[in-house]
Design a protein around this motif. Structure first.
Motif, PDB file in Angstrom:
ATOM      1  N   ALA A  21     -32.575  58.780 -41.983  1.00 47.11           N
ATOM      2  CA  ALA A  21     -32.458  58.300 -43.368  1.00 47.11           C
ATOM      3  C   ALA A  21     -32.957  59.360 -44.354  1.00 47.11           C
ATOM      4  O   ALA A  21     -32.403  59.511 -45.446  1.00 47.11           O
ATOM      5  CB  ALA A  21     -33.237  56.992 -43.540  1.00 47.11           C
ATOM      6  N   LYS A  24     -30.340  61.804 -45.062  1.00 47.01           N
ATOM      7  CA  LYS A  24     -29.319  61.260 -45.962  1.00 47.01           C
ATOM      8  C   LYS A  24     -29.893  61.023 -47.357  1.00 47.01           C
ATOM      9  O   LYS A  24     -29.204  60.497 -48.219  1.00 47.01           O
ATOM     10  CB  LYS A  24     -28.772  59.950 -45.391  1.00 47.01           C
ATOM     11  CG  LYS A  24     -28.044  60.126 -44.077  1.00 47.01           C
ATOM     12  CD  LYS A  24     -26.724  60.838 -44.293  1.00 47.01           C
ATOM     13  CE  LYS A  24     -26.057  61.185 -42.977  1.00 47.01           C
ATOM     14  NZ  LYS A  24     -24.762  61.823 -43.175  1.00 47.01           N
ATOM     15  N   ILE A  34     -32.972  51.350 -42.310  1.00 41.28           N
ATOM     16  CA  ILE A  34     -32.470  52.175 -41.204  1.00 41.28           C
ATOM     17  C   ILE A  34     -33.481  52.192 -40.057  1.00 41.28           C
ATOM     18  O   ILE A  34     -33.106  52.073 -38.880  1.00 41.28           O
ATOM     19  CB  ILE A  34     -32.169  53.613 -41.687  1.00 41.28           C
ATOM     20  CG1 ILE A  34     -31.122  53.603 -42.815  1.00 41.28           C
ATOM     21  CG2 ILE A  34     -31.694  54.481 -40.532  1.00 41.28           C
ATOM     22  CD1 ILE A  34     -29.775  53.078 -42.430  1.00 41.28           C
ATOM     23  N   PHE A 127     -27.750  50.716 -28.800  1.00 42.82           N
ATOM     24  CA  PHE A 127     -26.942  50.347 -29.955  1.00 42.82           C
ATOM     25  C   PHE A 127     -27.718  50.249 -31.268  1.00 42.82           C
ATOM     26  O   PHE A 127     -27.107  50.195 -32.340  1.00 42.82           O
ATOM     27  CB  PHE A 127     -26.108  49.092 -29.664  1.00 42.82           C
ATOM     28  CG  PHE A 127     -24.775  49.467 -29.092  1.00 42.82           C
ATOM     29  CD1 PHE A 127     -24.688  50.082 -27.846  1.00 42.82           C
ATOM     30  CD2 PHE A 127     -23.610  49.299 -29.818  1.00 42.82           C
ATOM     31  CE1 PHE A 127     -23.462  50.481 -27.321  1.00 42.82           C
ATOM     32  CE2 PHE A 127     -22.375  49.694 -29.305  1.00 42.82           C
ATOM     33  CZ  PHE A 127     -22.305  50.278 -28.062  1.00 42.82           C
ATOM     34  N   VAL A 130     -26.703  53.413 -32.527  1.00 44.26           N
ATOM     35  CA  VAL A 130     -25.298  53.376 -32.956  1.00 44.26           C
ATOM     36  C   VAL A 130     -25.198  52.770 -34.360  1.00 44.26           C
ATOM     37  O   VAL A 130     -24.540  53.330 -35.251  1.00 44.26           O
ATOM     38  CB  VAL A 130     -24.432  52.565 -31.956  1.00 44.26           C
ATOM     39  CG1 VAL A 130     -23.037  52.317 -32.510  1.00 44.26           C
ATOM     40  CG2 VAL A 130     -24.356  53.291 -30.614  1.00 44.26           C
ATOM     41  N   ILE A 134     -23.918  54.494 -37.873  1.00 41.31           N
ATOM     42  CA  ILE A 134     -22.828  53.931 -38.681  1.00 41.31           C
ATOM     43  C   ILE A 134     -23.298  53.736 -40.124  1.00 41.31           C
ATOM     44  O   ILE A 134     -22.595  54.102 -41.063  1.00 41.31           O
ATOM     45  CB  ILE A 134     -22.355  52.585 -38.091  1.00 41.31           C
ATOM     46  CG1 ILE A 134     -21.677  52.822 -36.745  1.00 41.31           C
ATOM     47  CG2 ILE A 134     -21.388  51.895 -39.045  1.00 41.31           C
ATOM     48  CD1 ILE A 134     -21.358  51.544 -36.009  1.00 41.31           C
ATOM     49  N   LEU A 135     -24.511  53.194 -40.290  1.00 46.45           N
ATOM     50  CA  LEU A 135     -25.030  52.973 -41.643  1.00 46.45           C
ATOM     51  C   LEU A 135     -25.263  54.298 -42.363  1.00 46.45           C
ATOM     52  O   LEU A 135     -25.265  54.350 -43.591  1.00 46.45           O
ATOM     53  CB  LEU A 135     -26.338  52.175 -41.593  1.00 46.45           C
ATOM     54  CG  LEU A 135     -26.212  50.699 -41.224  1.00 46.45           C
ATOM     55  CD1 LEU A 135     -27.581  50.052 -41.104  1.00 46.45           C
ATOM     56  CD2 LEU A 135     -25.380  49.946 -42.263  1.00 46.45           C
ATOM     57  N   CYS A 136     -25.471  55.361 -41.591  1.00 47.27           N
ATOM     58  CA  CYS A 136     -25.686  56.683 -42.197  1.00 47.27           C
ATOM     59  C   CYS A 136     -24.386  57.484 -42.266  1.00 47.27           C
ATOM     60  O   CYS A 136     -24.403  58.673 -42.565  1.00 47.27           O
ATOM     61  CB  CYS A 136     -26.741  57.446 -41.411  1.00 47.27           C
ATOM     62  SG  CYS A 136     -28.370  56.749 -41.613  1.00 47.27           S
ATOM     63  N   ASN A 137     -23.262  56.814 -41.978  1.00 49.91           N
ATOM     64  CA  ASN A 137     -21.952  57.448 -42.088  1.00 49.91           C
ATOM     65  C   ASN A 137     -21.800  58.659 -41.174  1.00 49.91           C
ATOM     66  O   ASN A 137     -21.267  59.701 -41.576  1.00 49.91           O
ATOM     67  CB  ASN A 137     -21.695  57.832 -43.561  1.00 49.91           C
ATOM     68  CG  ASN A 137     -20.228  57.909 -43.894  1.00 49.91           C
ATOM     69  OD1 ASN A 137     -19.385  57.415 -43.134  1.00 49.91           O
ATOM     70  ND2 ASN A 137     -19.898  58.544 -45.001  1.00 49.91           N
ATOM     71  N   GLU A 138     -22.258  58.510 -39.933  1.00 48.79           N
ATOM     72  CA  GLU A 138     -22.115  59.554 -38.923  1.00 48.79           C
ATOM     73  C   GLU A 138     -21.423  58.968 -37.690  1.00 48.79           C
ATOM     74  O   GLU A 138     -21.562  57.769 -37.421  1.00 48.79           O
ATOM     75  CB  GLU A 138     -23.493  60.058 -38.456  1.00 48.79           C
ATOM     76  CG  GLU A 138     -24.332  60.724 -39.509  1.00 48.79           C
ATOM     77  CD  GLU A 138     -23.916  62.160 -39.727  1.00 48.79           C
ATOM     78  OE1 GLU A 138     -23.145  62.688 -38.898  1.00 48.79           O
ATOM     79  OE2 GLU A 138     -24.339  62.749 -40.729  1.00 48.79           O
ATOM     80  N   ILE A 139     -20.729  59.802 -36.919  1.00 44.73           N
ATOM     81  CA  ILE A 139     -20.258  59.346 -35.617  1.00 44.73           C
ATOM     82  C   ILE A 139     -21.495  59.177 -34.733  1.00 44.73           C
ATOM     83  O   ILE A 139     -22.328  60.079 -34.666  1.00 44.73           O
ATOM     84  CB  ILE A 139     -19.278  60.360 -34.995  1.00 44.73           C
ATOM     85  CG1 ILE A 139     -17.993  60.396 -35.825  1.00 44.73           C
ATOM     86  CG2 ILE A 139     -18.958  59.989 -33.552  1.00 44.73           C
ATOM     87  CD1 ILE A 139     -16.955  61.357 -35.292  1.00 44.73           C
ATOM     88  N   PRO A 140     -21.653  58.014 -34.074  1.00 47.37           N
ATOM     89  CA  PRO A 140     -22.875  57.776 -33.295  1.00 47.37           C
ATOM     90  C   PRO A 140     -23.173  58.919 -32.320  1.00 47.37           C
ATOM     91  O   PRO A 140     -22.311  59.343 -31.557  1.00 47.37           O
ATOM     92  CB  PRO A 140     -22.559  56.474 -32.561  1.00 47.37           C
ATOM     93  CG  PRO A 140     -21.647  55.745 -33.484  1.00 47.37           C
ATOM     94  CD  PRO A 140     -20.786  56.823 -34.088  1.00 47.37           C
ATOM     95  N   VAL A 142     -24.816  58.998 -29.677  1.00 49.17           N
ATOM     96  CA  VAL A 142     -24.761  58.644 -28.257  1.00 49.17           C
ATOM     97  C   VAL A 142     -23.341  58.781 -27.698  1.00 49.17           C
ATOM     98  O   VAL A 142     -23.143  58.838 -26.490  1.00 49.17           O
ATOM     99  CB  VAL A 142     -25.337  57.218 -28.026  1.00 49.17           C
ATOM    100  CG1 VAL A 142     -24.389  56.167 -28.535  1.00 49.17           C
ATOM    101  CG2 VAL A 142     -25.667  56.979 -26.569  1.00 49.17           C
ATOM    102  N   PHE A 143     -22.328  58.843 -28.587  1.00 49.46           N
ATOM    103  CA  PHE A 143     -20.940  59.022 -28.134  1.00 49.46           C
ATOM    104  C   PHE A 143     -20.544  60.495 -28.116  1.00 49.46           C
ATOM    105  O   PHE A 143     -19.433  60.828 -27.692  1.00 49.46           O
ATOM    106  CB  PHE A 143     -19.951  58.298 -29.060  1.00 49.46           C
ATOM    107  CG  PHE A 143     -20.155  56.815 -29.164  1.00 49.46           C
ATOM    108  CD1 PHE A 143     -20.828  56.103 -28.183  1.00 49.46           C
ATOM    109  CD2 PHE A 143     -19.642  56.117 -30.254  1.00 49.46           C
ATOM    110  CE1 PHE A 143     -21.016  54.738 -28.299  1.00 49.46           C
ATOM    111  CE2 PHE A 143     -19.821  54.750 -30.372  1.00 49.46           C
ATOM    112  CZ  PHE A 143     -20.507  54.068 -29.391  1.00 49.46           C
TER     113      PHE A 143
END
Lengths: 201, 201, 201
Positions: A21, A24, A34, A127, A130, A134-140, A142-143
């Protein structure tokens, strides 16, 4: 003892959330939310999917207090958190070890198939991160193709059921599979172990 | 028969998820999760909203196995998936036809208003893709100005209730409204049919 | 009276959702879905977490109709919505005031701790916007360093419980805490009040 580990994991997750956070440049409210979802998001998703409501963090305010204090600590000492990075990594590894087994055993209580129990455990551990991403507008993270994380949880879950067929005490099974998760995660970080790269680059 | 169509739809959704995950260069775990949520995410959201827990995919492991195999297949043959694009489009159209009606009938069972039943059906068909796109950090494709997709599901849902007032056999209603969804979707792709453009460009 | 305020809030939220969807150049279906989740997303998340299913908007279709009409209105008059910006801001402030108290009182009904009640209220008021921003691939505005929004809801929630210990009529407590939320929000917009900046820039 388990409770203390749980709290350490919550602290590690909350601080990891706060760090993302900060990057961001969120305000104090955003940082807290967050931190909160990072710490309790995985367990909340698990509780929703199996229908355990009100969800976990509503039944014990300790987590909320711990996350509030962790967030204040992270904000106050944010310029010095780098010195803690190794401790955080350790707490995080311990945290996912415990969270995986807590989630997995919720599945066992419901007599779910071992595959679903392992899925619930991995979800509990991974998760929150994850939802944070998502809330930080990033691809997770862990993926992405970085050091293994969810895979450690899955390995520990498989070990839990593999050992479960042996005539072992439950505590030993719990301890051994938790140790597998923590150890593989720490080794993965130390030796930069990733899943096989399927891309040609 | 319905079960086979359901599995074909699951395969199409899982592979479409894997394709998006490839573009984002995720690792094997990430690809599997994206394939999984694309295939079961819509039904899971529907089950959560109506309180059917544990959610659908926890009650029949077949979907999980099918998605695992589809993901492995997609990874193994990813350079050749382009040849399958037409088949996938067809399976996907069949899949949304069936998923819409499955979701819609869950609403009927709960005696919900037709509008809510159609919403549940459309959600079942379309929100796996929405969750996929969110996890991949994209604006959901179903909200963008491309060929109609959700609109086909809504049309089929309206047809279901319109035919339902006639003295027709349930199977005929089911088949006719499913056919509407599949046909309008395939026509939309073939003739690039989109919703009216409200922007001046 | 409360119902009318609720509808005004729904209209304001729906139009704010539509405005964000316009910026993302979504099609009509996308605009409607964004308007819908902005208006009902917070309450839906709250209902899921406490296990109230089917979730709120499934029990009263009025909200759905209001959102459909608001979306059509927003599309038709989108070039003129700027003239409405002040009215929308006012409706939105009234909306979060009421939504916070509705959400908070759901927690009271469940005998949850005041902290959780305030959390549920704030979630009801703010998380529709969070889901809107996630679906639009933006970092949620409520987490960013702009004028206080969630903080107003929290203040009103604290006031609700602080006044609750006094021998006051429930209607007065409700009115006073709602007024606090609306007033602090309008003052925040007017005087650009933000949370303390913790960053050195």
């Amino acid at each position: 003892m388990l409770y203390i580990i749980d709290i350490l994991g919550t602290i590690a997750f909350a601080i990891s959330g706060a760090l993302v956070a900060f990057d961001k440049r969120m305000d104090v409210f955003g940082i807290f939310i967050i931190a909160f979802v990072t710490a309790v998001g995985g367990g909340t998703l698990r509780d929703l999917l199996i229908g355990h409501t009100p969800v976990g963090w509503m039944n014990d305010l300790t987590y909320t207090y711990v996350i509030i204090v962790s967030t204040i600590f992270a904000i106050g000492f944010r310029s010095k958190l780098n010195y803690l990075r190794t401790s955080l990594l350790l707490f995080d590894a311990i945290g996912i070890g415990l969270y995986t087994l807590i989630g997995l055993e919720k599945g066992v209580e419901l007599h779910l198939h071992p595959i679903l129990c392992i899925a619930l455990g991995t979800m509990t551990a991974c998760f929150g991160g994850v939802i944070r991403d998502i809330l930080c507008n990033e691809i997770p993270v862990v993926f992405r193709r970085e050091t293994i994380y969810a895979t450690c949880c899955i390995l520990g879950g498989v070990m839990y059921f593999a050992l479960g067929v042996l005539p072992l005490d439950h505590n030993i099974v719990f301890l051994a599979s938790g140790t597998i998760i923590i150890a593989t995660r720490l080794l993965a970080v130390r030796f930069k172990i990733a899943l096989p790269n399927i891309y040609r680059d």
